[in-house]
Scaffold this active site. Structure first.
Site, PDB file in Angstrom:
ATOM      1  N   HIS A 185      37.282  44.369  41.297  1.00 16.33           N
ATOM      2  CA  HIS A 185      38.626  44.950  41.271  1.00 16.33           C
ATOM      3  C   HIS A 185      38.577  46.179  40.364  1.00 16.33           C
ATOM      4  CE1 HIS A 185      39.447  40.670  42.214  1.00 16.33           C
ATOM      5  NE2 HIS A 185      40.556  41.085  42.792  1.00 16.33           N
ATOM      6  N   GLU A 200      32.964  35.086  41.296  1.00 16.84           N
ATOM      7  CA  GLU A 200      33.559  35.885  40.224  1.00 16.84           C
ATOM      8  C   GLU A 200      33.021  35.514  38.848  1.00 16.84           C
ATOM      9  OE1 GLU A 200      38.088  37.472  40.893  1.00 16.84           O
ATOM     10  OE2 GLU A 200      37.762  35.354  40.631  1.00 16.84           O
ATOM     11  N   GLU A 258      43.260  49.533  39.745  1.00 15.81           N
ATOM     12  CA  GLU A 258      44.400  48.900  40.412  1.00 15.81           C
ATOM     13  C   GLU A 258      45.735  49.381  39.842  1.00 15.81           C
ATOM     14  OE1 GLU A 258      44.348  44.630  40.249  1.00 15.81           O
ATOM     15  OE2 GLU A 258      46.117  44.418  41.526  1.00 15.81           O
ATOM     16  N   ASP A 275      44.536  40.440  49.745  1.00 12.22           N
ATOM     17  CA  ASP A 275      44.526  39.927  48.377  1.00 12.22           C
ATOM     18  C   ASP A 275      44.976  38.467  48.463  1.00 12.22           C
ATOM     19  OD1 ASP A 275      43.980  40.009  45.688  1.00 12.22           O
ATOM     20  OD2 ASP A 275      45.349  41.647  45.221  1.00 12.22           O
TER      21      ASP A 275
END
Ligand SMILES: [Zn+2]
Length: 447
Positions: free
Chosen positions: A216, A151, A219, A321
């Protein structure tokens, strides 16, 4: 035939029910595993004589392809139950704050405990997203298959060059630890935490380095308000911190189109809020989706239009998740929440996840030539003996067997192999860290 005779002996797993996903359920079926691959699938009575195998009978078991957890944060496993009840925006800030509350070895134990939990759940492949190499190392150590997306964050465009350089260093270190089972990818976190410049830079870098990319996206309503109008809690945070707002986009997915990210066939995590134009753009880019229904419900983000995605031909897998916004790694439960018949639910939790991670050439179904990733679920005597496939029990049946690349990691409900060796220490350390984090939460949020 003589060539076959010279090969080492394989293992023939036979069970009352074999559910290949790519073919109808097989009553009294068998799967022959040789050299980590599936050599043969069929009715046990039809097993060719020339296959030299050792027989392993799985009593009262339904054998399926291994489950695929298309989106997890294994390193956050110790946050289970710690951040319950926080609204999304506060929750994200608390996850960041929690990083400093326990040490590096605790986060590593957390990732290993998460990987062990996956094994216990019949999961054989994980698409993991983490800022450190902890999840990558845990997947490798536990013998699981997966993609470890590293990430990166950075809301200010001026941070992009430095963040990209630092990401490239982490990727270089991670690539030295890749195995045939575990690959490295990259993940710009989300449109509200990662500048357009960084999305662009990571996308160009991923294309150049042939790295898989996950992000992501779409969302929450807060994210849409931010991307389309610069408003909501994320807009307010940008104003407070004097961060420049990105130019408005029609939607979070349109934002990814503009940065060149969507063209890379990324794994889109969540995709709860997409309209028809977004869906068409995702389909035409052949991007894929990891839907996380229980995490989305946890925050009240709503339900992803999974039926519309699948009707548009988009590959959809399910993800747990992190356990900071879920209470279990139950892929059949997640897939059930996304709708469909039991057959569709099982297919989404196996082949759907494999397609979402672009691993379906190797896994996702029980077919000769694919790698031997298997899960076995315990059936009642009645379901095991019945003439009809055990669909009514399968989605809630307890995981009993987990086999990855031919290696048995759980046998009849007991951990085996590397998973068994790692579990006691990792789970004890993770439980202790979880207690400390619960105490921290009680201190910072007085009841
Ligand atoms: Zn996530």
């Amino acid at each position: 035939m003589s060539e076959r005779r010279e090969r080492s002996w394989g293992v023939c797993y036979s069970a009352p029910w074999v559910l290949p996903v790519s073919a109808p359920p097989i009553r009294e079926g068998a799967v022959v595993v040789e050299g980590g691959a599936i050599a043969w699938v069929g009715a046990r009575a039809a097993l060719p004589d020339e296959l030299r195998v050792r027989h392993e009978r799985l009593e009262r078991i339904a054998l399926t392809p291994g489950l695929v957890n298309a989106h997890a944060h294994l390193d956050l496993t110790i946050l289970r139950g710690v951040l319950d009840g926080l609204p999304f925006f506060d929750w994200i800030r608390a996850v960041v704050a929690a990083r400093d509350e326990v040490g590096d070895s605790d986060w590593r134990a957390s990732a290993t405990a998460g990987a062990v939990e996956a094994v216990r759940a019949g999961i054989t492949t994980v698409g993991d997203t983490a800022p450190t190499l902890a999840s990558l190392d845990a997947l490798v150590a536990c013998g699981l298959r997966g993609i470890a997306y590293l990430e990166t964050f950075g809301p200010h465009p001026d941070m992009a060059a430095g963040a990209l350089e630092e990401l490239a260093q982490r990727v270089a270190a991670a690539r030295g630890r890749e195995t045939p089972l575990v690959r490295v990818g990259v993940s710009p976190h989300a449109p509200y935490s990662t500048s357009e410049a960084l999305y662009r830079g990571v996308s160009e870098y991923a294309a150049r380095e042939n790295l898989r990319l996950a992000t992501h996206v779409a969302e929450s309503a807060d994210e849409t308000a931010f991307v389309t109008r610069g408003e909501g809690p994320f807009g307010a945070m940008f104003a407070r911190r004097s961060l420049p707002l990105p130019a408005p986009a029609l939607s979070p997915v349109a934002f990814l189109e503009r940065t060149g990210t969507l063209a890379l066939r990324p794994l889109l995590i969540h995709a709860v809020r997409c309209d028809a134009a977004d869906t068409a753009a995702i389909a035409s880019a052949q991007a894929t989706i990891a839907t996380c229904p229980h995490s989305n419900a946890w925050f009240g983000h709503g339900r992803a239009p999974v039926g519309a995605y699948e009707a548009a031909g988009i590959a959809v897998g399910v993800g747990s998740d992190s356990l900071a916004s879920n209470d279990a790694m139950d892929m059949r439960r997640e897939s059930s929440a996304a709708g469909g018949t039991p057959e569709q639910v099982l297919a989404r939790a196996t082949l759907g996840g494999a397609r979402a991670l672009q691993l379906d050439a190797a896994i996702g179904t029980l077919e000769p030539g694919k790698r031997a990733d298997l899960a076995g679920f315990g059936l009642s005597d009645a379901a095991a003996a019945a003439g009809a496939p055990p669909w009514h029990e399968l989605l809630g049946a307890p995981p009993r067997w987990t086999v990855v690349d031919g290696n048995v990691l759980m046998r009849g409900g007991a951990l085996a192999g590397v998973a068994a060796a790692l579990a006691p220490q990792a789970e004890a350390a993770a439980a202790a860290a979880n207690r400390r984090l619960r105490e921290w939460r009680a201190r910072v949020t007085p009841a």
